[in-house]
Write an enzyme that holds these catalytic residues in place. Structure first.
Site, mmCIF file in Angstrom:
data_model
loop_
_atom_site.group_PDB
_atom_site.id
_atom_site.type_symbol
_atom_site.label_atom_id
_atom_site.label_comp_id
_atom_site.label_asym_id
_atom_site.label_seq_id
_atom_site.Cartn_x
_atom_site.Cartn_y
_atom_site.Cartn_z
ATOM 1 N N GLU A 193 0.855 -1.193 0.000
ATOM 2 C CA GLU A 193 0.000 0.000 0.000
ATOM 3 C C GLU A 193 0.892 1.244 0.000
ATOM 4 O OE1 GLU A 193 -3.805 1.760 2.559
ATOM 5 O OE2 GLU A 193 -2.393 0.393 3.537
ATOM 6 N N ASP B 258 -12.519 -1.494 4.273
ATOM 7 C CA ASP B 258 -11.423 -0.899 5.037
ATOM 8 C C ASP B 258 -11.965 -0.105 6.232
ATOM 9 O OD1 ASP B 258 -8.753 -0.605 5.631
ATOM 10 O OD2 ASP B 258 -8.357 0.949 4.165
ATOM 11 N N ASP B 259 -12.340 1.156 6.016
ATOM 12 C CA ASP B 259 -12.811 2.013 7.112
ATOM 13 C C ASP B 259 -14.102 2.726 6.687
ATOM 14 O OD1 ASP B 259 -10.439 1.822 9.038
ATOM 15 O OD2 ASP B 259 -9.464 2.425 7.168
#
Length: 332
Positions: free
Chosen positions: A201, A279-280
């Protein structure tokens, strides 16, 4: 409709502490006298959610400040874990893996990390029991604190090892390479935990190689830059190493310039076990349905590829064959 109703809908990469409701932040802030940047939803939103893109991964992570600020005690940790499960059910998920760093959650108010693990497990298990959904918990070692703190964080997680399915490494990938945590992950594997690692990432293909070789990862979170080394993709294909892709998040962290640049469609075309995840959700202002129905088509995935990503999630989930079969039967 991009989601196949004949397959279970699964999110394998969702941060519990990146999925705290804005209303809960406001309520806990009021209840405990925490100074928040705003006292209403729309005032709070820009302090917690990314609008467009953050300059970097670490700028994105900085958005967690107000989410963890309200984790004042075990009850707050228990509450947000339960609400995570409620929200997963509301989205129509059949299975969700929730990951969390107990040290990161404990830091703002000096909590005992082991007590955080216990509270999160209590909340998630209560939600799963009450609402009829399967939930797996993944303990994160936050590399940002360095290897010594990670040993203490690992001890907190292993104290409740039987309530976890896996261990993860997250945080500042650029400054803290995976090899620093090889001993931690050996201990986690010896304790019977599966391994997934954030890699590829903020760093390149070598980071993914290290997650696999040094930490024993069988799944990689993000892996956006894995394609920099075709031999790595060959290795991941040959060994069935899963990829937990997070489309909108990767734009928000400036890992990719836009959805059209995301490599997920190329991973799927190559036969890799790539998946679609959130993810979030709070920080990105999305849910899994948004990722399937809007982000995936914008990333160039065909309907067949979107279905394959959904099927791959069941294949690489940290579940037993019997549990996977039961999930599959639940959609038949």
């Amino acid at each position: 409709m991009m989601i196949d109703p004949d397959l279970p809908l699964i999110d394998l990469h969702r941060h519990l502490d990146g999925s705290i409701r804005l209303t809960t932040i406001l309520e806990l802030g009021e209840e405990h006298g925490i100074e928040l940047p705003a006292r209403d939803l729309e005032g709070l939103r820009p302090h917690v959610q990314v609008d467009g893109r953050a300059p970097s991964l670490m700028d994105f992570i900085a958005k967690f400040k107000w989410l963890t600020a309200v984790l004042v005690d075990a009850d707050a940790c228990r509450r947000v874990a339960y609400e995570n499960v409620e929200d997963a059910v509301r989205e129509g998920l059949a299975y969700v893996e929730l990951r969390f760093s107990p040290w990161f959650m404990a830091e703002s108010h000096g909590l005992d990390p082991a007590a955080v693990v216990e509270a999160v497990a209590d909340g998630a298990e209560a939600g799963a029991r009450d609402l009829g959904i399967k939930v797996g918990l993944i303990g994160i070692l936050s590399r940002t604190y360095g290897p010594q703190i990670a040993h203490r964080e690992l001890a907190a997680l292993l104290a409740h090892r039987d309530r976890l399915v896996a261990i993860d490494l997250a945080g500042d990938e650029g400054r803290f390479p995976a090899a620093l945590f090889a001993d931690h992950f050996r201990r986690a594997r010896d304790a019977g935990l599966e391994v997934t690692v954030h890699a590829g990432e903020a760093a390149g293909a070598e980071s993914v190689w290290s997650a696999i070789r040094d930490l024993g990862a069988t799944r990689i979170g993000h892996a956006v830059r894995a394609g920099e080394d075709p031999a790595l993709l060959d290795h991941m294909l040959e060994h069935g190493i899963g990829i937990e892709c997070n489309l909108t998040s990767n734009v928000h962290t400036s890992t990719i310039p836009d959805l059209a640049a995301h490599p997920l469609r190329h991973f799927l075309a190559r036969g890799l076990l790539a998946t679609i995840n959130t993810d979030d959700p709070t920080i990105s202002g999305i849910d899994l349905r948004h990722e399937f129905e809007r982000a995936a088509p914008a990333a160039g995935l065909s309907p067949a590829q979107i279905r394959q990503a959904q099927a791959n999630a069941l294949e690489i989930a940290f579940l037993s064959p019997a549990e996977k079969a039961a999930l599959r039967r639940g959609t038949a």
